[in-house]
Structure formats: C-alpha cells, structure tokens
Design an enzyme around this catalytic site. Structure first.
Site, PDB file in Angstrom:
ATOM      1  N   LYS A  55      19.617  -1.973  -1.993  1.00 35.54           N
ATOM      2  CA  LYS A  55      18.054  -2.041  -2.790  1.00 35.54           C
ATOM      3  C   LYS A  55      17.361  -0.735  -2.698  1.00 35.54           C
ATOM      4  O   LYS A  55      17.205  -0.229  -1.704  1.00 35.54           O
ATOM      5  CB  LYS A  55      17.406  -3.142  -1.897  1.00 35.54           C
ATOM      6  CG  LYS A  55      16.127  -3.421  -2.368  1.00 35.54           C
ATOM      7  CD  LYS A  55      16.135  -4.584  -3.533  1.00 35.54           C
ATOM      8  CE  LYS A  55      14.717  -4.655  -4.084  1.00 35.54           C
ATOM      9  NZ  LYS A  55      14.657  -3.983  -5.224  1.00 35.54           N
ATOM     10  N   GLN A  71      15.777   4.733   2.723  1.00 33.35           N
ATOM     11  CA  GLN A  71      15.735   3.329   2.299  1.00 33.35           C
ATOM     12  C   GLN A  71      16.380   2.304   3.097  1.00 33.35           C
ATOM     13  O   GLN A  71      16.062   1.251   3.429  1.00 33.35           O
ATOM     14  CB  GLN A  71      16.147   3.206   0.851  1.00 33.35           C
ATOM     15  CG  GLN A  71      15.735   2.061   0.051  1.00 33.35           C
ATOM     16  CD  GLN A  71      14.142   2.257  -0.659  1.00 33.35           C
ATOM     17  OE1 GLN A  71      13.975   3.206  -1.249  1.00 33.35           O
ATOM     18  NE2 GLN A  71      13.386   0.980  -0.328  1.00 33.35           N
ATOM     19  N   LYS A  84      14.056   1.997   6.061  1.00 32.90           N
ATOM     20  CA  LYS A  84      12.713   1.284   5.359  1.00 32.90           C
ATOM     21  C   LYS A  84      13.111  -0.260   5.559  1.00 32.90           C
ATOM     22  O   LYS A  84      12.274  -1.046   5.848  1.00 32.90           O
ATOM     23  CB  LYS A  84      12.264   2.096   4.202  1.00 32.90           C
ATOM     24  CG  LYS A  84      11.093   1.230   3.848  1.00 32.90           C
ATOM     25  CD  LYS A  84      10.808   1.815   2.273  1.00 32.90           C
ATOM     26  CE  LYS A  84      10.692   3.337   2.142  1.00 32.90           C
ATOM     27  NZ  LYS A  84      10.282   3.803   0.909  1.00 32.90           N
ATOM     28  N   LYS A 102      19.650   3.899  -4.007  1.00 35.80           N
ATOM     29  CA  LYS A 102      18.625   4.637  -5.005  1.00 35.80           C
ATOM     30  C   LYS A 102      19.319   5.258  -6.204  1.00 35.80           C
ATOM     31  O   LYS A 102      20.456   5.333  -5.982  1.00 35.80           O
ATOM     32  CB  LYS A 102      18.050   5.664  -4.031  1.00 35.80           C
ATOM     33  CG  LYS A 102      16.616   6.415  -4.574  1.00 35.80           C
ATOM     34  CD  LYS A 102      15.596   5.521  -3.903  1.00 35.80           C
ATOM     35  CE  LYS A 102      14.189   5.850  -5.017  1.00 35.80           C
ATOM     36  NZ  LYS A 102      13.239   4.976  -4.309  1.00 35.80           N
ATOM     37  N   GLY A 134      11.658   0.098  -9.234  1.00 40.84           N
ATOM     38  CA  GLY A 134      11.069   1.349  -9.998  1.00 40.84           C
ATOM     39  C   GLY A 134      10.820   2.292  -9.114  1.00 40.84           C
ATOM     40  O   GLY A 134      10.991   2.068  -7.746  1.00 40.84           O
ATOM     41  N   ASP A 135      10.510   3.653  -9.502  1.00 44.18           N
ATOM     42  CA  ASP A 135       9.987   4.602  -8.655  1.00 44.18           C
ATOM     43  C   ASP A 135       9.216   5.521  -9.417  1.00 44.18           C
ATOM     44  O   ASP A 135       8.734   5.199 -10.555  1.00 44.18           O
ATOM     45  CB  ASP A 135      11.255   5.326  -7.810  1.00 44.18           C
ATOM     46  CG  ASP A 135      10.683   6.139  -6.808  1.00 44.18           C
ATOM     47  OD1 ASP A 135      10.457   5.724  -5.877  1.00 44.18           O
ATOM     48  OD2 ASP A 135      10.921   7.528  -7.157  1.00 44.18           O
ATOM     49  N   THR A 161       2.941  -1.466  -2.878  1.00 49.70           N
ATOM     50  CA  THR A 161       2.966  -0.397  -2.081  1.00 49.70           C
ATOM     51  C   THR A 161       1.894   0.316  -1.493  1.00 49.70           C
ATOM     52  O   THR A 161       1.496   0.557  -0.347  1.00 49.70           O
ATOM     53  CB  THR A 161       3.991   0.849  -2.660  1.00 49.70           C
ATOM     54  OG1 THR A 161       5.084   0.081  -3.140  1.00 49.70           O
ATOM     55  CG2 THR A 161       4.117   1.935  -1.824  1.00 49.70           C
ATOM     56  N   ASN A 203       1.452   4.847  -9.558  1.00 53.12           N
ATOM     57  CA  ASN A 203       1.261   3.622  -9.003  1.00 53.12           C
ATOM     58  C   ASN A 203       0.916   3.481  -7.465  1.00 53.12           C
ATOM     59  O   ASN A 203      -0.162   2.775  -7.100  1.00 53.12           O
ATOM     60  CB  ASN A 203       2.559   2.960  -9.260  1.00 53.12           C
ATOM     61  CG  ASN A 203       2.737   1.548  -8.797  1.00 53.12           C
ATOM     62  OD1 ASN A 203       1.677   0.496  -8.974  1.00 53.12           O
ATOM     63  ND2 ASN A 203       3.782   1.094  -8.098  1.00 53.12           N
ATOM     64  N   SER A 231       9.224  -6.829  -3.361  1.00 52.80           N
ATOM     65  CA  SER A 231      10.550  -6.767  -4.124  1.00 52.80           C
ATOM     66  C   SER A 231      11.348  -7.704  -3.587  1.00 52.80           C
ATOM     67  O   SER A 231      12.106  -8.622  -4.121  1.00 52.80           O
ATOM     68  CB  SER A 231      11.130  -5.535  -4.255  1.00 52.80           C
ATOM     69  OG  SER A 231      10.717  -4.621  -5.109  1.00 52.80           O
TER      70      SER A 231
END
Ligand code: NDP
Length: 446
Positions: A89, A110, A113, A125, A164-165, A209, A240, A378
């Site tokens: 993820k 990630q 996290k 990623k 997204g990123d 976020t 964002n 998410s």
C-alpha cells in the site's frame, strides 16, 4: 562492527546511486540499536538484511501521444516493498524528479508508517518521471491511461493497492481506476484508494493527511498542557497536505502565516487566506506569487520559506523531501519554533533530525507517524469498499482522530518501554513499526 553498522555499510556499498534510499534506510536503522540488542532474534533471523530489499520492483515504459501528435516516453515504476502485514500500500507520484531511489525511500518509509496505523497494510510506492505541470487535461488523461495499461498487471485489492501522492490527485485517480475497470471488466473498488466519493471513495480521504497531522500535533502539545490556540504556524507547500493541515490548524485556533510552492513563499502576518490559496493553486493551477495580486500587505519571497526570518511557534513541512537541512533547522529554532511535525515524507535531512533530537524539550514528529492519517483513511476506504457500505464523515473523522492519537501514544509507550526519553518520537515510531513488521516476517518466513 555491530549488526546495524554492518547492514548500513552493506547498504552504502551496494546502493551508492540511491541517495534518498540510503538516507532513509540509515535514519531508520540507526535508531534501532536498542531494539536489536534487546531482541537478538532479529540478528539471528537476519531481519534487517531481509527488510531492506523490496519484495519486487516493477519498471515499465509509459508512452502517450501529446497534443502535437508526438510520442512522449516516460519511466513507470511500482516498488512492492513488504507485504508482511497486508497488501502493498502506498501512493503514486508523478513528478520529473521521480527515480528508483526516491520511490524506494518512499516505499521503505511506508512499511513502518502503515504498520503504525495498526491496519493490515504492507508498504509500497510507485510513480513516474512524467511532469503534469504545463500539460493539457487530455494529455494527463492519456498518460494515466497508458500508465494503468502496464500497472494493472501487478495490482489488486488483496495484492497491491495504490493511491495518490505528489502530482496525483482525485482526478488522476479517477482516470487510473476507470482504466483498470476497462482492462479487467471488474469493479474492485478496493484496488485503488483516494477515489471520488461518488464512485467508491471515502469521505474525508482528501483531507485526511492534513487533518491527521494536526490531530497528532494537538496530542503532542497536550503533553505540555498546551494547545494550538494562537500559535503561529509556518507551512511549506500548498498542495493537498498543506492546505488541509492549514484549514484544520485554523479551525483549532492557530494562525497560519506562511504557505509556499516550488518557486517561493507567501508570508501573511494577518493569517493566510486559505480559500484564496485554494483558488490560485487548486482551481487555477497558478503560482503562489499571485496571492500578492489580492493581498497587498502580504510578502512574497523567492526560494525556501525556511531561509526567511519569520517568528513562528510551529513548523509543518508539507511539500517534498529534503527541504530542511542543518542551517535551515537552526534558523527555524532561532526564530522561536517549539514544535516541528512532518506532513511531507522525509522533509528533513539526517543532520537536521539529529540536531533536533539533541534539543531539550523540543517536540519533533517524523512523517511516518505524523502524516499517517492519509493511509489510515485509505485503509478505511478499503474497509468500506469490501463491506459495500459507507461511513459518514463524522465517523471517518472520529476514527482518524483515534488512529492518530493511538499512533502518538504508542510512540510514547514504546519509548518508555525501551528507557528512551518519552518525546523521542523518532525512536518510538521506528521501533514500534519495525517490531510489528519484523515479528510478522519471522512468523511467515518472509
Ligand atoms: P501535492 O502535489 O498536492 O502538493 C505538493 C506541494 O509541494 C505543492 O505545493 C508543490 O509546489 C510543492 N513542491 C513539490 N515539489 C517541490 C520542491 N521540489 N520544492 C518545493 N516545493 C515543492 O502533493 P501532496 O500534498 O499530496 O504531498 C506533499 C507531501 O506529503 C509529499 O512529501 C507526499 O509524499 C506527502 N504525503 C502525502 C500524502 C497524501 O495523502 N497526499 C500522504 C502522506 C504523505 P508546486 O505547486 O510548485 O509544484
């Protein structure tokens, strides 16, 4: 040479060209000394050697035809780093700087996290060196379609779930998801998160976020019986994460006095007008400098906001990696900052982090804890997709806050368990995330 130093040497020798990955691997591994000393099983099982290599990396060609009928070619990637806790993820980034090193660092971060959220999510990623800036809507759409034409082979709601990123917002997610449906004739909405609310997305995913970051900051301040009320907040970025963090900070009584983009920053001592920033950056895709056309009292500076002399209480880097080095962190401290929490991934280099960790009483939260709100919602989007049922925004907000508070408290409890200073959030986050993943890897022989 101790276990951790040996593995770091291996990383430095073998991944010389992957500067960002080496930086992030060193940051995490160096903090784990106590953990591997107390738990010799990790060395016996060679868990560090196992965790630093992605399960797999997929690289592919992405070709699309631009508005002049010319074929444009880009590199596409998906790094499937670790699935010990659940499907890979992590977001997709479209930015000209994207390369394997940046995606490996993001994927590595990630893993830990996602482990901190307590949700069943592995780490990954992806992205491309495609630059959406200056492209027409139709070029962006064509690019997303081509990107998914390759990516769809490797993802799945129980396998790998992108989101997204930087450069990939709800619009791009819509194109990517739509193409996935066309290619597979399946409507597996849990295959990608960050979707629009009308077709499988979760309420509050876009905000998550930034809001989560502020919930985390609120909890940090509460350790000193302090609040966000009347705090002057310096934010970098105007995307964002930055905009939603700013909105929630203002809601809780703070004053956001700066905002920035990749060209420069705005300092508005009366408090940044967030709807104006949203109009300029989100709707018109303009430059932050245009803020001056409407607010004559504001100041615009070229370059980084962290080089400016602005008095602040709280700093929230929400743009990109390596924005803050040692000189900049010293500048922020000299200007009164008492708390820094990372909305972006790895906005501080390791020298800047070490400097903050030495400061008595300073509150510093690393991104893998403080910006985990996005991936948490998410995760909740995936839950809603499998249940075919939607939570209200109040429910999502409540769960988001609970997760951020829980991550915060677990960081502190982990510090106490290992005899560290309770506010060493770097140790707390790295150790808690690592142990959860390492134990799952050993149990499953991964
Ligand atoms: P956006 O694309 O929405 O916004 C990125 C912002 O950062 C823009 O203001 C952009 O300015 C600025 N920026 C980009 N590159 C640079 C640079 N090299 N120097 C200075 N400023 C730059 O991205 P997000 O807000 O989604 O992401 C921001 C950060 O937060 C990233 O590090 C991301 O990995 C991290 N993050 C995002 C999550 C999410 O849910 N979106 C979740 C967790 C972390 P300009 O407009 O000029 O390009």
């Amino acid at each position: 040479m101790g276990y951790i130093d040996r593995v770091i040497k291996y990383i430095e020798d073998n991944y010389k060209n992957e500067k960002e990955f080496v930086q992030s691997a060193k940051e995490i591994l160096k903090s784990l000394n106590k953990v591997v000393e107390i738990n010799p099983i990790y060395e016996k099982e060679r868990i560090l050697e196992r965790i630093i290599i992605p399960d797999r990396v997929v690289m592919f060609k992405v070709m699309y035809e631009d508005d002049n009928g010319v074929n444009q070619v880009h590199n596409g990637y998906r790094v499937q780093f670790n699935n010990a806790l659940g499907p890979y993820k992590g977001g997709i980034r479209f930015h000209p700087s994207v390369n394997l090193s940046i995606l490996k660092f993001l994927g590595f971060e990630q893993i830990f996290k996602n482990a901190l959220t307590g949700l069943p999510l592995g780490g990954g990623k992806g992205g491309s060196d495609f630059d959406p800036k200056g492209k027409s809507e139709i070029e962006i759409k064509r690019f997303c379609i081509s990107f998914m034409n390759e990516l769809y082979h490797y993802i799945g709601s129980d396998k790998d779930v992108p989101a997204g990123d930087i450069g990939v917002g709800q619009k791009e997610i819509g194109y990517l998801y739509g193409q996935y449906k066309k290619l597979t004739n399946q409507s597996l909405s849990g295959v990608i998160t960050g979707k629009g609310v009308g077709y499988g997305g979760s309420l509050l995913r876009k905000e998550a976020t930034g809001y989560g970051l502020i919930y985390f900051v609120e909890r940090m301040l509460s350790q000193n019986n302090d609040t966000l009320k009347n705090k002057r907040v310096m934010i970098s970025g105007s995307g964002n994460v930055a905009l939603h963090a700013a909105k929630k900070a203002v809601e809780l009584g703070a004053k956001v006095i700066t905002i920035s983009d990749s060209k420069g920053y705005i300092y508005d001592k009366k408090g940044v007008d967030l709807s104006l920033v949203s109009e300029i950056k989100e709707k018109r895709k303009g430059r932050i400098k245009e803020y001056l056309d409407y607010k004559k009292d504001a100041v615009y500076g070229e370059g980084s906001v962290y080089d400016a002399n602005i008095n602040v209480d709280i700093v929230l880097p929400c743009a990109t990696q390596n924005e803050i080095d040692l000189d900049r962190v010293k500048n922020i401290i000299n200007n009164g900052c008492i708390l820094l929490a990372e909305g972006a991934n790895m906005p501080l280099n390791n020298e800047a982090i070490n400097y903050l960790l030495e400061l008595d009483g300073f509150l510093y939260a690393p991104g893998k804890a403080a910006n985990a709100g996005g991936v948490s919602v998410s995760g909740l989007e995936m839950v809603q997709n499998s249940q075919r049922y939607y939570f209200s925004s109040e429910q999502v907000d409540k769960m988001l806050k609970e997760i951020m508070y829980q991550i915060h408290d677990e960081c502190i409890n982990t510090c106490l368990m290992y005899g560290e200073k309770p506010t060493n959030y770097v140790f707390g986050a790295n150790a808690r995330g690592f142990v959860r993943v390492a134990d799952a890897m050993i149990a499953q022989n991964l």
